[in-house]
Design a protein around this motif. Structure first.
Motif, mmCIF file in Angstrom:
data_model
loop_
_atom_site.group_PDB
_atom_site.id
_atom_site.type_symbol
_atom_site.label_atom_id
_atom_site.label_comp_id
_atom_site.label_asym_id
_atom_site.label_seq_id
_atom_site.Cartn_x
_atom_site.Cartn_y
_atom_site.Cartn_z
ATOM 1 N N LEU A 7 0.754 -1.155 -0.107
ATOM 2 C CA LEU A 7 0.188 0.137 -0.066
ATOM 3 C C LEU A 7 0.758 1.376 0.097
ATOM 4 C CD1 LEU A 7 -2.914 1.089 0.054
ATOM 5 C CD2 LEU A 7 -2.794 1.234 2.396
ATOM 6 N N PHE A 8 2.002 1.158 0.798
ATOM 7 C CA PHE A 8 2.749 2.501 0.712
ATOM 8 C C PHE A 8 3.561 2.649 -0.578
ATOM 9 C CE2 PHE A 8 7.045 3.964 1.047
ATOM 10 C CZ PHE A 8 7.103 5.207 1.708
ATOM 11 N N ASP A 9 3.745 1.390 -1.183
ATOM 12 C CA ASP A 9 4.279 1.603 -2.710
ATOM 13 C C ASP A 9 3.434 2.001 -3.577
ATOM 14 O OD1 ASP A 9 6.130 1.151 -4.831
ATOM 15 O OD2 ASP A 9 6.326 -1.127 -4.661
ATOM 16 N N VAL A 10 2.186 1.571 -3.480
ATOM 17 C CA VAL A 10 1.108 2.206 -4.285
ATOM 18 C C VAL A 10 0.877 3.822 -4.247
ATOM 19 C CG1 VAL A 10 -1.526 2.241 -4.756
ATOM 20 C CG2 VAL A 10 -0.377 0.015 -4.434
ATOM 21 N N ILE A 14 1.797 6.788 -7.221
ATOM 22 C CA ILE A 14 0.812 7.765 -7.720
ATOM 23 C C ILE A 14 1.648 9.176 -8.151
ATOM 24 C CG2 ILE A 14 -1.203 9.065 -7.272
ATOM 25 C CD1 ILE A 14 -2.082 6.896 -5.520
ATOM 26 N N GLN A 15 2.609 9.647 -7.450
ATOM 27 C CA GLN A 15 3.163 10.654 -7.951
ATOM 28 C C GLN A 15 4.520 10.056 -7.643
ATOM 29 O OE1 GLN A 15 2.927 13.631 -9.218
ATOM 30 N NE2 GLN A 15 0.668 13.035 -9.508
ATOM 31 N N PRO A 16 5.493 9.243 -8.355
ATOM 32 C CA PRO A 16 6.621 8.693 -8.142
ATOM 33 C C PRO A 16 7.784 9.699 -7.728
ATOM 34 C CG PRO A 16 6.156 8.408 -10.357
ATOM 35 C CD PRO A 16 5.013 9.051 -9.689
ATOM 36 N N PRO A 17 8.548 9.547 -6.435
ATOM 37 C CA PRO A 17 9.657 10.022 -6.371
ATOM 38 C C PRO A 17 10.891 9.562 -7.266
ATOM 39 C CG PRO A 17 9.350 8.618 -4.504
ATOM 40 C CD PRO A 17 8.163 8.430 -5.581
ATOM 41 N N LYS A 18 11.837 10.521 -7.426
ATOM 42 C CA LYS A 18 12.960 10.417 -8.067
ATOM 43 C C LYS A 18 13.549 8.878 -8.402
ATOM 44 C CE LYS A 18 17.322 12.098 -10.063
ATOM 45 N NZ LYS A 18 17.385 11.618 -11.214
ATOM 46 N N PHE A 19 13.545 8.246 -7.035
ATOM 47 C CA PHE A 19 14.278 6.836 -6.955
ATOM 48 C C PHE A 19 13.413 5.650 -7.697
ATOM 49 C CE2 PHE A 19 11.928 6.431 -3.050
ATOM 50 C CZ PHE A 19 11.473 5.254 -2.907
ATOM 51 N N TRP A 35 1.047 3.068 -14.793
ATOM 52 C CA TRP A 35 -0.276 2.878 -14.065
ATOM 53 C C TRP A 35 -0.505 1.562 -13.685
ATOM 54 C CZ3 TRP A 35 -3.819 -0.152 -16.354
ATOM 55 C CH2 TRP A 35 -3.648 -0.257 -17.551
ATOM 56 N N ALA A 36 0.039 0.432 -14.694
ATOM 57 C CA ALA A 36 -0.315 -0.880 -14.578
ATOM 58 C C ALA A 36 0.118 -1.377 -13.263
ATOM 59 C CB ALA A 36 0.004 -1.657 -15.785
ATOM 60 N N LEU A 37 1.522 -1.037 -12.933
ATOM 61 C CA LEU A 37 2.033 -1.375 -11.531
ATOM 62 C C LEU A 37 1.190 -0.989 -10.561
ATOM 63 C CD1 LEU A 37 5.684 -0.537 -12.458
ATOM 64 C CD2 LEU A 37 4.449 -2.594 -13.037
ATOM 65 N N ILE A 38 0.575 0.409 -10.548
ATOM 66 C CA ILE A 38 -0.226 0.633 -9.340
ATOM 67 C C ILE A 38 -1.322 -0.220 -9.294
ATOM 68 C CG2 ILE A 38 -1.513 2.920 -8.581
ATOM 69 C CD1 ILE A 38 0.168 4.500 -10.053
ATOM 70 N N VAL A 39 -1.841 -0.536 -10.213
ATOM 71 C CA VAL A 39 -3.333 -1.439 -10.370
ATOM 72 C C VAL A 39 -2.781 -2.759 -9.752
ATOM 73 C CG1 VAL A 39 -4.929 -2.582 -11.829
ATOM 74 C CG2 VAL A 39 -4.294 -0.216 -12.189
ATOM 75 N N ILE A 40 -1.701 -3.415 -10.232
ATOM 76 C CA ILE A 40 -1.384 -4.652 -9.778
ATOM 77 C C ILE A 40 -0.978 -4.741 -8.361
ATOM 78 C CG2 ILE A 40 0.569 -6.440 -9.913
ATOM 79 C CD1 ILE A 40 0.754 -5.521 -12.968
#
Length: 106
Positions: A7-10, A14-19, A35-40
């Motif tokens: 959930l933290f990763d999701v 959403i607004q991915p940091p540089k790393f 976006w697919a990674l967020i859904v998965i």
């Protein structure tokens, strides 16, 4: 614990940091597919949460997470992008997801 990490990763994705951006660019994943990674990962989080009451769903979600991170590790190796993000983030999450699978279902 695994659901919370995902959930933290999701949320972070959403607004991915540089790393995270550097990692996804490093393995060559087109930005149109991020976006697919967020859904998965969100579906995996839901599956693990529902799995509290339905163990079969948790097992399926956990296996899916292990496969996801094996594929991510393969993408890192294939792209020769094996720096810190590979060792800490990718293999760390693979280890966590595999450990949860072992300790929860075996």
């Amino acid at each position: 614990m695994l659901a919370a990490a995902l959930l933290f990763d999701v949320v972070a994705s959403i607004q991915p940091p540089k790393f995270i951006q550097d990692c996804l660019d490093g393995v060559g994943l087109p930005r149109d597919w991020w976006w697919a990674l967020i859904v998965i990962k969100n579906l995996a989080t839901v599956g693990l949460t529902v799995g509290i009451w339905e163990p079969g769903i948790a097992f399926a979600a956990n296996v899916g997470i292990v496969v996801y991170f094996i594929a991510a590790a393969a993408a890192h190796i294939r792209a020769r992008f094996t720096g810190q993000s590979f060792w800490v983030n990718c293999l760390g999450m693979l280890t966590l997801s595999f450990a949860v699978l072992i300790f929860s279902f075996l």
